[in-house]
Write a protein that holds these residues in place. Structure first.
Motif, PDB file in Angstrom:
ATOM      1  N   SER A  47       0.838  -1.217   0.000  1.00 16.32           N
ATOM      2  CA  SER A  47       0.000   0.000   0.000  1.00 16.32           C
ATOM      3  C   SER A  47       0.869   1.262   0.000  1.00 16.32           C
ATOM      4  O   SER A  47       0.500   2.273  -0.601  1.00 16.32           O
ATOM      5  CB  SER A  47      -0.956   0.009   1.190  1.00 16.32           C
ATOM      6  N   GLU A  48       2.017   1.207   0.668  1.00 13.56           N
ATOM      7  CA  GLU A  48       2.936   2.349   0.679  1.00 13.56           C
ATOM      8  C   GLU A  48       3.599   2.521  -0.685  1.00 13.56           C
ATOM      9  O   GLU A  48       3.724   3.638  -1.195  1.00 13.56           O
ATOM     10  CB  GLU A  48       4.002   2.170   1.769  1.00 13.56           C
ATOM     11  N   ARG A  49       3.966   1.416  -1.312  1.00 11.74           N
ATOM     12  CA  ARG A  49       4.530   1.489  -2.667  1.00 11.74           C
ATOM     13  C   ARG A  49       3.500   2.058  -3.634  1.00 11.74           C
ATOM     14  O   ARG A  49       3.821   2.881  -4.485  1.00 11.74           O
ATOM     15  CB  ARG A  49       5.000   0.105  -3.130  1.00 11.74           C
ATOM     16  N   GLN A  50       2.247   1.618  -3.474  1.00  9.09           N
ATOM     17  CA  GLN A  50       1.186   2.122  -4.351  1.00  9.09           C
ATOM     18  C   GLN A  50       0.972   3.619  -4.114  1.00  9.09           C
ATOM     19  O   GLN A  50       0.744   4.378  -5.054  1.00  9.09           O
ATOM     20  CB  GLN A  50      -0.126   1.357  -4.124  1.00  9.09           C
ATOM     21  N   TRP A  51       1.078   4.065  -2.874  1.00  8.63           N
ATOM     22  CA  TRP A  51       0.963   5.494  -2.559  1.00  8.63           C
ATOM     23  C   TRP A  51       2.040   6.275  -3.316  1.00  8.63           C
ATOM     24  O   TRP A  51       1.766   7.335  -3.874  1.00  8.63           O
ATOM     25  CB  TRP A  51       1.109   5.721  -1.053  1.00  8.63           C
ATOM     26  N   LEU A  52       3.268   5.739  -3.342  1.00 10.95           N
ATOM     27  CA  LEU A  52       4.366   6.408  -4.048  1.00 10.95           C
ATOM     28  C   LEU A  52       4.112   6.482  -5.544  1.00 10.95           C
ATOM     29  O   LEU A  52       4.512   7.441  -6.202  1.00 10.95           O
ATOM     30  CB  LEU A  52       5.691   5.699  -3.759  1.00 10.95           C
ATOM     31  N   VAL A  53       3.426   5.489  -6.091  1.00  9.07           N
ATOM     32  CA  VAL A  53       3.050   5.512  -7.507  1.00  9.07           C
ATOM     33  C   VAL A  53       1.984   6.578  -7.748  1.00  9.07           C
ATOM     34  O   VAL A  53       2.075   7.374  -8.677  1.00  9.07           O
ATOM     35  CB  VAL A  53       2.528   4.128  -7.965  1.00  9.07           C
ATOM     36  N   ASP A  54       0.977   6.600  -6.894  1.00  6.99           N
ATOM     37  CA  ASP A  54      -0.202   7.442  -7.117  1.00  6.99           C
ATOM     38  C   ASP A  54      -0.028   8.903  -6.704  1.00  6.99           C
ATOM     39  O   ASP A  54      -0.682   9.781  -7.267  1.00  6.99           O
ATOM     40  CB  ASP A  54      -1.409   6.872  -6.351  1.00  6.99           C
ATOM     41  N   GLN A  55       0.802   9.147  -5.721  1.00  9.49           N
ATOM     42  CA  GLN A  55       0.929  10.488  -5.151  1.00  9.49           C
ATOM     43  C   GLN A  55       1.538  11.462  -6.162  1.00  9.49           C
ATOM     44  O   GLN A  55       2.574  11.192  -6.735  1.00  9.49           O
ATOM     45  CB  GLN A  55       1.813  10.429  -3.899  1.00  9.49           C
ATOM     46  N   PRO A  56       0.892  12.616  -6.364  1.00 13.67           N
ATOM     47  CA  PRO A  56       1.495  13.618  -7.254  1.00 13.67           C
ATOM     48  C   PRO A  56       2.773  14.191  -6.637  1.00 13.67           C
ATOM     49  O   PRO A  56       2.927  14.229  -5.413  1.00 13.67           O
ATOM     50  CB  PRO A  56       0.414  14.689  -7.394  1.00 13.67           C
ATOM     51  N   CYS A  57       3.674  14.617  -7.510  1.00 17.28           N
ATOM     52  CA  CYS A  57       4.959  15.131  -7.064  1.00 17.28           C
ATOM     53  C   CYS A  57       5.424  16.215  -8.044  1.00 17.28           C
ATOM     54  O   CYS A  57       6.542  16.172  -8.547  1.00 17.28           O
ATOM     55  CB  CYS A  57       5.960  13.968  -6.984  1.00 17.28           C
ATOM     56  N   GLU A  58       4.536  17.159  -8.317  1.00 19.21           N
ATOM     57  CA  GLU A  58       4.828  18.193  -9.311  1.00 19.21           C
ATOM     58  C   GLU A  58       5.180  19.539  -8.676  1.00 19.21           C
ATOM     59  O   GLU A  58       6.158  20.153  -9.065  1.00 19.21           O
ATOM     60  CB  GLU A  58       3.628  18.374 -10.255  1.00 19.21           C
ATOM     61  N   SER A  59       4.392  19.978  -7.737  1.00 20.30           N
ATOM     62  CA  SER A  59       4.630  21.285  -7.119  1.00 20.30           C
ATOM     63  C   SER A  59       5.675  21.167  -6.004  1.00 20.30           C
ATOM     64  O   SER A  59       5.977  20.063  -5.532  1.00 20.30           O
ATOM     65  CB  SER A  59       3.325  21.840  -6.529  1.00 20.30           C
ATOM     66  N   ASP A  60       6.213  22.278  -5.580  1.00 15.38           N
ATOM     67  CA  ASP A  60       7.172  22.265  -4.464  1.00 15.38           C
ATOM     68  C   ASP A  60       6.547  21.636  -3.226  1.00 15.38           C
ATOM     69  O   ASP A  60       7.192  20.861  -2.520  1.00 15.38           O
ATOM     70  CB  ASP A  60       7.652  23.690  -4.142  1.00 15.38           C
ATOM     71  N   ARG A  61       5.310  21.971  -2.971  1.00 15.79           N
ATOM     72  CA  ARG A  61       4.610  21.436  -1.800  1.00 15.79           C
ATOM     73  C   ARG A  61       4.441  19.915  -1.891  1.00 15.79           C
ATOM     74  O   ARG A  61       4.662  19.188  -0.920  1.00 15.79           O
ATOM     75  CB  ARG A  61       3.264  22.133  -1.679  1.00 15.79           C
ATOM     76  N   GLU A  62       4.047  19.427  -3.076  1.00 14.87           N
ATOM     77  CA  GLU A  62       3.886  17.987  -3.270  1.00 14.87           C
ATOM     78  C   GLU A  62       5.224  17.261  -3.165  1.00 14.87           C
ATOM     79  O   GLU A  62       5.304  16.177  -2.564  1.00 14.87           O
ATOM     80  CB  GLU A  62       3.263  17.707  -4.643  1.00 14.87           C
ATOM     81  N   ARG A  63       6.275  17.842  -3.732  1.00 18.04           N
ATOM     82  CA  ARG A  63       7.606  17.225  -3.633  1.00 18.04           C
ATOM     83  C   ARG A  63       8.064  17.154  -2.181  1.00 18.04           C
ATOM     84  O   ARG A  63       8.635  16.149  -1.751  1.00 18.04           O
ATOM     85  CB  ARG A  63       8.618  17.996  -4.492  1.00 18.04           C
TER      86      ARG A  63
END
Length: 162
Positions: A47-63
């Motif tokens: 579930s944690e690996r899937q979170w890393l796949v699904d989680q956006p990582c575009e904005s400074d805040r998301e990163r």
């Protein structure tokens, strides 16, 4: 060329169960400056690996959120957070010129990659080619990636003999 989903076709043999780190996550790791080893990845719950796949990582805040979550999980599992990576403010996958390692690897495969081809790829496709073309890296998925991205003849099952 269509925009890829979270996984490429050339990753199909190891994406099931998320046993390897997919390119989409590897790019996020580079974007947020975290070195996640395969053994770290394997210690994470599916579930944690899937979170890393699904989680956006575009904005400074998301990163930043992505980075903090990874560091929390690796601290929990390993007793220390994952190591930092320098973040390139202008990574090669966002530049218009073809990286030399990609050109060299394509040349070995007898594939002519021109700047227009490179620029037509989306950043994740470019990232994948850069990672797959690194010197010293096993290049077995490079030709399938080039085929998938429409840059190589799709009929042969394997790269040309060199």
């Amino acid at each position: 060329m269509t925009a890829p989903g979270p996984f490429f076709q050339f990753e199909a043999d190891f994406v099931l169960g998320l046993r390897c780190i997919p390119m989409s996550v590897r790019r996020k790791l580079d974007d947020c400056g975290v070195k996640l080893k395969l053994e770290h990845w394997h210690r994470l719950a599916e579930s944690e690996r899937q979170w890393l796949v699904d989680q956006p990582c575009e904005s400074d805040r998301e990163r930043q959120a992505y980075r903090e979550q990874l560091r929390t999980w690796t601290q929990r599992d390993w007793g220390e957070p994952a190591k930092d990576l320098p973040i390139d403010p202008q990574p090669a996958w966002l530049r218009p010129e073809i990286p030399e390692a990609v050109q060299t690897a394509c040349h070995v495969l007898q594939i002519h990659l021109n700047p227009a081809d490179w620029q037509a790829l989306d950043p994740l496709q470019r990232f994948a080619l850069i990672k797959l073309a690194r010197p010293g890296h096993e290049h077995r998925n490079l030709y399938p990636a080039l085929q998938e991205f429409g840059l190589a003849d799709r009929s042969p099952e394997s790269p040309p003999d060199v």
